[in-house]
Motif scaffolding. Structure first.
Motif, PDB file in Angstrom:
ATOM      1  N   LEU A  32       0.834  -1.199   0.000  1.00 17.77           N
ATOM      2  CA  LEU A  32       0.000   0.000   0.000  1.00 17.77           C
ATOM      3  C   LEU A  32       0.871   1.253   0.000  1.00 17.77           C
ATOM      4  CD1 LEU A  32      -2.662  -1.058   2.658  1.00 17.77           C
ATOM      5  CD2 LEU A  32      -2.802  -1.253   0.162  1.00 17.77           C
ATOM      6  N   PRO A  33       0.475   2.318  -0.714  1.00 21.53           N
ATOM      7  CA  PRO A  33       1.250   3.559  -0.731  1.00 21.53           C
ATOM      8  C   PRO A  33       1.160   4.290   0.609  1.00 21.53           C
ATOM      9  CG  PRO A  33      -0.765   3.802  -2.012  1.00 21.53           C
ATOM     10  CD  PRO A  33      -0.679   2.364  -1.636  1.00 21.53           C
ATOM     11  N   PRO A  34       2.215   5.050   0.966  1.00 26.30           N
ATOM     12  CA  PRO A  34       2.250   5.742   2.261  1.00 26.30           C
ATOM     13  C   PRO A  34       1.060   6.669   2.495  1.00 26.30           C
ATOM     14  CG  PRO A  34       4.426   5.756   1.264  1.00 26.30           C
ATOM     15  CD  PRO A  34       3.487   5.207   0.226  1.00 26.30           C
ATOM     16  N   MET A  35       0.595   7.373   1.455  1.00 29.56           N
ATOM     17  CA  MET A  35      -0.520   8.305   1.634  1.00 29.56           C
ATOM     18  C   MET A  35      -1.788   7.578   2.047  1.00 29.56           C
ATOM     19  SD  MET A  35      -1.243  11.582   1.505  1.00 29.56           S
ATOM     20  CE  MET A  35      -0.195  12.433   0.329  1.00 29.56           C
ATOM     21  N   GLU A  36      -2.001   6.394   1.508  1.00 26.13           N
ATOM     22  CA  GLU A  36      -3.184   5.618   1.870  1.00 26.13           C
ATOM     23  C   GLU A  36      -3.119   5.185   3.333  1.00 26.13           C
ATOM     24  OE1 GLU A  36      -5.615   1.615   0.331  1.00 26.13           O
ATOM     25  OE2 GLU A  36      -3.943   2.448  -0.824  1.00 26.13           O
ATOM     26  N   ILE A  37      -1.926   4.794   3.798  1.00 26.22           N
ATOM     27  CA  ILE A  37      -1.748   4.407   5.196  1.00 26.22           C
ATOM     28  C   ILE A  37      -1.973   5.608   6.104  1.00 26.22           C
ATOM     29  CG2 ILE A  37      -0.161   3.372   6.860  1.00 26.22           C
ATOM     30  CD1 ILE A  37       1.356   2.177   4.445  1.00 26.22           C
ATOM     31  N   LEU A  38      -1.439   6.757   5.699  1.00 23.56           N
ATOM     32  CA  LEU A  38      -1.623   7.982   6.477  1.00 23.56           C
ATOM     33  C   LEU A  38      -3.091   8.375   6.542  1.00 23.56           C
ATOM     34  CD1 LEU A  38      -0.580  10.450   7.976  1.00 23.56           C
ATOM     35  CD2 LEU A  38       0.002  11.485   5.779  1.00 23.56           C
ATOM     36  N   PHE A  39      -3.813   8.191   5.439  1.00 26.41           N
ATOM     37  CA  PHE A  39      -5.235   8.518   5.414  1.00 26.41           C
ATOM     38  C   PHE A  39      -5.997   7.661   6.429  1.00 26.41           C
ATOM     39  CE2 PHE A  39      -9.570   7.899   3.824  1.00 26.41           C
ATOM     40  CZ  PHE A  39      -9.978   9.207   3.661  1.00 26.41           C
ATOM     41  N   ALA A  40      -5.676   6.369   6.483  1.00 24.66           N
ATOM     42  CA  ALA A  40      -6.331   5.475   7.440  1.00 24.66           C
ATOM     43  C   ALA A  40      -6.045   5.926   8.867  1.00 24.66           C
ATOM     44  CB  ALA A  40      -5.857   4.043   7.225  1.00 24.66           C
ATOM     45  N   ARG A  41      -4.811   6.308   9.132  1.00 24.80           N
ATOM     46  CA  ARG A  41      -4.446   6.796  10.460  1.00 24.80           C
ATOM     47  C   ARG A  41      -5.241   8.050  10.819  1.00 24.80           C
ATOM     48  NH1 ARG A  41      -2.248  11.390  13.280  1.00 24.80           N
ATOM     49  NH2 ARG A  41      -0.686  10.696  14.789  1.00 24.80           N
ATOM     50  N   GLN A 207      -6.156  -5.744   1.166  1.00 19.44           N
ATOM     51  CA  GLN A 207      -6.495  -7.165   1.080  1.00 19.44           C
ATOM     52  C   GLN A 207      -6.103  -7.874   2.367  1.00 19.44           C
ATOM     53  OE1 GLN A 207      -4.443  -8.670  -2.362  1.00 19.44           O
ATOM     54  NE2 GLN A 207      -5.613  -7.417  -3.813  1.00 19.44           N
ATOM     55  N   GLY A 208      -6.931  -8.809   2.794  1.00 22.38           N
ATOM     56  CA  GLY A 208      -6.591  -9.667   3.925  1.00 22.38           C
ATOM     57  C   GLY A 208      -6.135  -8.909   5.152  1.00 22.38           C
ATOM     58  N   ARG A 209      -4.905  -9.211   5.593  1.00 24.75           N
ATOM     59  CA  ARG A 209      -4.394  -8.622   6.830  1.00 24.75           C
ATOM     60  C   ARG A 209      -4.106  -7.135   6.710  1.00 24.75           C
ATOM     61  NH1 ARG A 209       1.979  -9.654   8.068  1.00 24.75           N
ATOM     62  NH2 ARG A 209       2.816  -8.780   6.146  1.00 24.75           N
ATOM     63  N   GLU A 210      -4.089  -6.596   5.468  1.00 28.20           N
ATOM     64  CA  GLU A 210      -3.828  -5.161   5.309  1.00 28.20           C
ATOM     65  C   GLU A 210      -4.893  -4.325   5.991  1.00 28.20           C
ATOM     66  OE1 GLU A 210      -1.377  -5.281   1.053  1.00 28.20           O
ATOM     67  OE2 GLU A 210      -3.533  -4.886   1.074  1.00 28.20           O
ATOM     68  N   TRP A 211      -6.137  -4.807   6.012  1.00 30.67           N
ATOM     69  CA  TRP A 211      -7.195  -4.088   6.735  1.00 30.67           C
ATOM     70  C   TRP A 211      -6.842  -3.991   8.214  1.00 30.67           C
ATOM     71  CZ3 TRP A 211     -10.759  -1.317   4.363  1.00 30.67           C
ATOM     72  CH2 TRP A 211     -11.158  -1.671   3.071  1.00 30.67           C
ATOM     73  N   ALA A 212      -6.386  -5.103   8.778  1.00 32.15           N
ATOM     74  CA  ALA A 212      -6.016  -5.119  10.197  1.00 32.15           C
ATOM     75  C   ALA A 212      -4.811  -4.220  10.460  1.00 32.15           C
ATOM     76  CB  ALA A 212      -5.711  -6.550  10.649  1.00 32.15           C
ATOM     77  N   LEU A 213      -3.853  -4.209   9.515  1.00 33.89           N
ATOM     78  CA  LEU A 213      -2.674  -3.363   9.686  1.00 33.89           C
ATOM     79  C   LEU A 213      -3.046  -1.881   9.652  1.00 33.89           C
ATOM     80  CD1 LEU A 213      -0.057  -5.269   7.478  1.00 33.89           C
ATOM     81  CD2 LEU A 213       0.025  -4.969   9.958  1.00 33.89           C
ATOM     82  N   LEU A 214      -3.942  -1.489   8.740  1.00 30.56           N
ATOM     83  CA  LEU A 214      -4.371  -0.090   8.667  1.00 30.56           C
ATOM     84  C   LEU A 214      -5.089   0.324   9.941  1.00 30.56           C
ATOM     85  CD1 LEU A 214      -5.662   0.165   4.973  1.00 30.56           C
ATOM     86  CD2 LEU A 214      -3.542   1.082   5.920  1.00 30.56           C
ATOM     87  N   LEU A 215      -5.958  -0.551  10.448  1.00 26.46           N
ATOM     88  CA  LEU A 215      -6.656  -0.249  11.697  1.00 26.46           C
ATOM     89  C   LEU A 215      -5.659  -0.155  12.852  1.00 26.46           C
ATOM     90  CD1 LEU A 215      -9.263   0.133  13.306  1.00 26.46           C
ATOM     91  CD2 LEU A 215      -9.424  -2.360  13.484  1.00 26.46           C
TER      92      LEU A 215
END
Length: 288
Positions: A32-41, A207-215
Motif C-alpha cells: 500500500l502507498p504511504p498516503m493511503e496508510i496515512l489517510f487510514a491513520r 487485502q486480507g491482513r492489510e485491513w487489520a494493519l491499517l486499523l
C-alpha cells in the motif's frame, strides 16, 4: 525494583505505541502507498479527537487563530507523510534516528523565529546531533562510497524532521490560545481533505491482513499521541523527552525481529550522537 511516575509510565506507553505503529506502517507499506496508510491513520484520529472534544464541550474547529491552525494542519500533514514514507522506504532504526533529529531544528528555528538564545553549548549540541544524522545517512560526499540507504528516502526523512520542527513551533504559539485536541485534530483534517486528491489515483484496495494493519496503525499511533499528551501534562518535559528516545532501540529491535533489519555500527554510533546532542540541548536551554 524500578518505580516510575505516572507521567513516565504514560511516555513509556507512548514510545511502545509509536514504535509498534512504525512497524505496522512498514508492514502495510509492502504493497500500500504511504498516503493511503496515512489517510487510514487520520480517519481514526478524526474520530478520536472529535469524540473527546465533544465530551469536553470544546469547539471542534477552534474559536480563534484558525489561519494558524490551518498552517499547523498543513505542516503536520507534510511531516506525517514524510515520516510514513521514510518508515516504508528505510530500515526502521535509520528512519527513526533521522526523524528524531527534529529537536535540533526546533532549537534552530526558535533561535531564528522566536529569538530564543541558543548559546555556545546549544550550538555544540546541535552540531553533535547533526553529525549523528550524517553517520546514519552515510552520504557519499563524506564516506567516499554509495550509501546502502536510498538517498531520496533519506532526504524525505530529513524533511520530516524539519517539517516536524516547524509544526512544533506553531504548536508552541497555538497552545496558548487553542485546545490541545483541536491542535492535534487539524493535521488529520488536512490529510482527510488532501490525501485522496494528491495521491488517491494510486491507492489500492486493502487485502486480507492489510485491513487489520491499517486499523492497527490508526489505533496505536493515536493512542501514542494520547499517552504522550498525558505524559507532558504530568511530568517535566526533559524527562519525557529522554524516555521518548526509547523509540530508537525499540525500532531497532522490531526491525531485527520482524524485518531482518540489523543496524550497522554507523547507525548505532549516529543514534548515540543524536540522543546525546538533543538530550544535552534539552538540559541546557539557557545556553552559555
Amino acid at each position: 525494583m524500578l518505580s516510575f511516575s505516572p507521567g513516565a509510565r504514560s511516555m513509556l506507553a507512548a514510545a511502545v505505541c509509536f514504535s509498534l505503529g512504525a512497524l505496522f506502517i512498514k508492514l502495510a507499506g509492502v504493497r500500500l502507498p504511504p498516503m493511503e496508510i496515512l489517510f487510514a491513520r487520520s480517519v481514526v484520529g478524526i474520530l478520536y479527537c472529535t469524540i473527546l472534544l465533544r465530551r469536553q464541550g470544546a469547539n471542534i474547529l477552534g474559536e480563534q487563530k484558525r489561519w494558524f491552525l490551518l498552517l499547523r494542519g498543513l505542516l503536520g500533514f507534510s511531516a506525517l507523510f514524510c515520516t510514513f514514507y521514510s518508515f516504508v522506504h528505510l530500515p526502521l532504526a535509520d528512519a527513526t534516528v533521522i526523524v528524531f533529529a527534529h529537536p535540533v531544528f526546533v532549537a534552530l528555528f526558535a533561535a531564528i523565529i522566536l529569538k530564543e538564545h541558543l548559546g555556545g553549548r546549544g550550538t555544540v549540541c546541535v552540531l553533535t546531533a547533526i553529525c549523528g544524522v550524517l553517520l546514519v545517512a552515510k552520504p557519499s560526499f563524506l564516506f567516499g562510497h554509495s550509501s546502502a540507504l536510498d538517498p531520496f528516502a533519506v532526504t524525505v526523512a530529513l524533511a520530516a524532521a524539519v517539517l516536524s520542527a516547524c509544526a512544533i513551533i506553531t504548536v508552541r504559539f497555538l497552545s496558548k490560545h487553542v485546545h490541545a485536541l483541536t491542535i492535534i485534530l487539524y493535521p488529520t483534517l488536512v490529510v482527510a481533505a488532501l490525501g485522496p486528491v494528491l495521491d488517491g489515483g494510486n491507492w489500492l484496495m486493502p487485502q486480507g491482513r492489510e485491513w487489520a494493519l491499517l486499523l492497527a496503525v490508526g489505533l496505536v499511533m493515536n493512542m501514542g499521541q494520547h499517552f504522550m499528551t498525558v505524559a507532558y501534562r504530568q511530568e517535566r518535559a526533559a524527562i519525557i523527552a529522554a524516555i521518548g528516545y526509547l523509540e530508537i532501540p525499540l525500532a531497532a529491535l522490531f526491525g531485527t525481529l520482524f524485518l531482518s533489519e540489523i543496524p550497522d555500527l554507523w547507525t548505532c554510533a549516529g543514534a548515540a550522537l543524536v540522543v546525546l546532542g538533543t538530550l544535552a540541548l534539552g538540559g541546557g536551554k539557557k545556553g552559555s
